[in-house]
Scaffold this motif. Sequence first.
Motif, PDB file in Angstrom:
ATOM      1  N   THR A  18      -5.965  -6.604   9.535  1.00 37.28           N
ATOM      2  CA  THR A  18      -6.249  -6.891   8.049  1.00 37.28           C
ATOM      3  C   THR A  18      -5.305  -6.426   7.064  1.00 37.28           C
ATOM      4  O   THR A  18      -5.085  -6.859   6.106  1.00 37.28           O
ATOM      5  N   ALA A  19      -4.859  -5.430   7.456  1.00 37.88           N
ATOM      6  CA  ALA A  19      -4.010  -4.305   6.566  1.00 37.88           C
ATOM      7  C   ALA A  19      -2.740  -5.297   6.477  1.00 37.88           C
ATOM      8  O   ALA A  19      -2.123  -5.594   5.469  1.00 37.88           O
ATOM      9  N   VAL A  20      -2.155  -5.417   7.389  1.00 38.22           N
ATOM     10  CA  VAL A  20      -0.835  -6.189   7.623  1.00 38.22           C
ATOM     11  C   VAL A  20      -1.034  -7.660   7.123  1.00 38.22           C
ATOM     12  O   VAL A  20       0.022  -7.894   6.116  1.00 38.22           O
ATOM     13  N   THR A  21      -1.867  -8.276   7.284  1.00 33.45           N
ATOM     14  CA  THR A  21      -1.844  -9.780   7.000  1.00 33.45           C
ATOM     15  C   THR A  21      -2.374  -9.697   5.111  1.00 33.45           C
ATOM     16  O   THR A  21      -1.672 -10.720   4.483  1.00 33.45           O
ATOM     17  N   SER A  22      -3.116  -8.855   4.880  1.00 36.14           N
ATOM     18  CA  SER A  22      -3.461  -8.636   3.477  1.00 36.14           C
ATOM     19  C   SER A  22      -2.093  -8.386   2.553  1.00 36.14           C
ATOM     20  O   SER A  22      -1.850  -9.164   1.634  1.00 36.14           O
ATOM     21  N   VAL A  23      -1.418  -7.669   3.092  1.00 35.62           N
ATOM     22  CA  VAL A  23      -0.104  -7.323   2.388  1.00 35.62           C
ATOM     23  C   VAL A  23       0.855  -8.172   2.405  1.00 35.62           C
ATOM     24  O   VAL A  23       1.392  -8.732   1.217  1.00 35.62           O
ATOM     25  N   LEU A  24       0.926  -8.780   3.586  1.00 32.29           N
ATOM     26  CA  LEU A  24       1.899 -10.159   3.589  1.00 32.29           C
ATOM     27  C   LEU A  24       1.412 -11.444   2.833  1.00 32.29           C
ATOM     28  O   LEU A  24       2.101 -11.811   2.088  1.00 32.29           O
ATOM     29  N   GLY A  26      -0.371 -10.976  -0.065  1.00 32.11           N
ATOM     30  CA  GLY A  26      -0.188 -10.687  -1.435  1.00 32.11           C
ATOM     31  C   GLY A  26       1.281 -10.897  -1.591  1.00 32.11           C
ATOM     32  O   GLY A  26       1.516 -11.445  -2.691  1.00 32.11           O
ATOM     33  N   VAL A  27       2.152 -10.501  -0.680  1.00 29.43           N
ATOM     34  CA  VAL A  27       3.571 -10.827  -1.232  1.00 29.43           C
ATOM     35  C   VAL A  27       3.971 -12.008  -1.318  1.00 29.43           C
ATOM     36  O   VAL A  27       4.565 -12.636  -2.155  1.00 29.43           O
ATOM     37  N   MET A  28       3.251 -13.063  -0.513  1.00 31.86           N
ATOM     38  CA  MET A  28       3.478 -14.505  -0.366  1.00 31.86           C
ATOM     39  C   MET A  28       2.897 -15.133  -1.646  1.00 31.86           C
ATOM     40  O   MET A  28       3.479 -15.841  -2.400  1.00 31.86           O
ATOM     41  N   GLY A  61      -2.189 -11.864  -6.263  1.00 26.43           N
ATOM     42  CA  GLY A  61      -1.342 -11.509  -5.096  1.00 26.43           C
ATOM     43  C   GLY A  61      -1.182 -10.208  -5.173  1.00 26.43           C
ATOM     44  O   GLY A  61      -1.289  -9.452  -4.183  1.00 26.43           O
ATOM     45  N   LEU A  62      -1.138  -9.514  -6.211  1.00 26.54           N
ATOM     46  CA  LEU A  62      -1.273  -8.143  -6.436  1.00 26.54           C
ATOM     47  C   LEU A  62      -2.423  -7.572  -5.877  1.00 26.54           C
ATOM     48  O   LEU A  62      -2.514  -6.225  -5.293  1.00 26.54           O
ATOM     49  N   ALA A  63      -3.608  -8.175  -6.406  1.00 26.00           N
ATOM     50  CA  ALA A  63      -4.953  -7.638  -5.980  1.00 26.00           C
ATOM     51  C   ALA A  63      -4.995  -7.681  -4.305  1.00 26.00           C
ATOM     52  O   ALA A  63      -5.395  -6.662  -3.884  1.00 26.00           O
ATOM     53  N   VAL A  67      -4.622  -3.962  -3.405  1.00 21.82           N
ATOM     54  CA  VAL A  67      -6.136  -3.274  -3.323  1.00 21.82           C
ATOM     55  C   VAL A  67      -6.669  -3.525  -2.066  1.00 21.82           C
ATOM     56  O   VAL A  67      -7.096  -2.669  -1.322  1.00 21.82           O
ATOM     57  N   VAL A  68      -6.804  -4.870  -1.624  1.00 17.52           N
ATOM     58  CA  VAL A  68      -7.350  -4.931  -0.275  1.00 17.52           C
ATOM     59  C   VAL A  68      -6.411  -4.421   1.022  1.00 17.52           C
ATOM     60  O   VAL A  68      -6.769  -3.778   1.636  1.00 17.52           O
ATOM     61  N   GLY A  69      -5.228  -4.950   0.850  1.00 18.95           N
ATOM     62  CA  GLY A  69      -4.263  -4.409   2.056  1.00 18.95           C
ATOM     63  C   GLY A  69      -4.045  -2.850   1.892  1.00 18.95           C
ATOM     64  O   GLY A  69      -3.938  -2.227   3.090  1.00 18.95           O
TER      65      GLY A  69
END
Length: 163
Positions: A18-24, A26-28, A61-63, A67-69
């Motif tokens: 969840t961390a990796v996919t949330s950050v990715l 968000g970046v997208m 995306g930033l959130a 925040v989530v990631g």
Amino acid sequence: MSLQRVARIVLLTALGFTAVTSVLGGVMLVIGAVVDLGGSPIAIPDSYLAGSPFASTLLPGLALGLVVGGTQAVALVMVARRMRWAMLAAAVAGFGILVWMFVQMVYIPFSPLQALYFVMGVVELAAVLVLLDLLHPWAHAAVPRSERGERQDPVPTERNPVP
């Protein structure tokens, strides 16, 4: 392998995924807000923002990424290092992804990814409950006292006379 060990592995896996996919993700979303991705398969349809308080995917995306990631990543590190407040961090991360999914479902049509991340949040919280041994009273509810090594009848003593 003990239930505690399985729960720890499950929690670390869920937090990591969840961390990796949330950050990715968000970046997208941030890239999609800055660069016109037009007909690209990763472009977010404008209709997803209709009725939402957002004009672009920049703030969501930033959130999502930070925040989530971020909470998922912090919880992952804390659980991996067995830090003192790791279970609290994991619970916050699990609730955070659930809140994110509930809010998202208000504005965005249902997608299987929403169901996946909802399940990930529930899995994280369930693993935390197991690791904190909060399910312990219910785990032994069906086992008779004699099989748990407890006395069935109290032994009379001066302080505790049995009628």
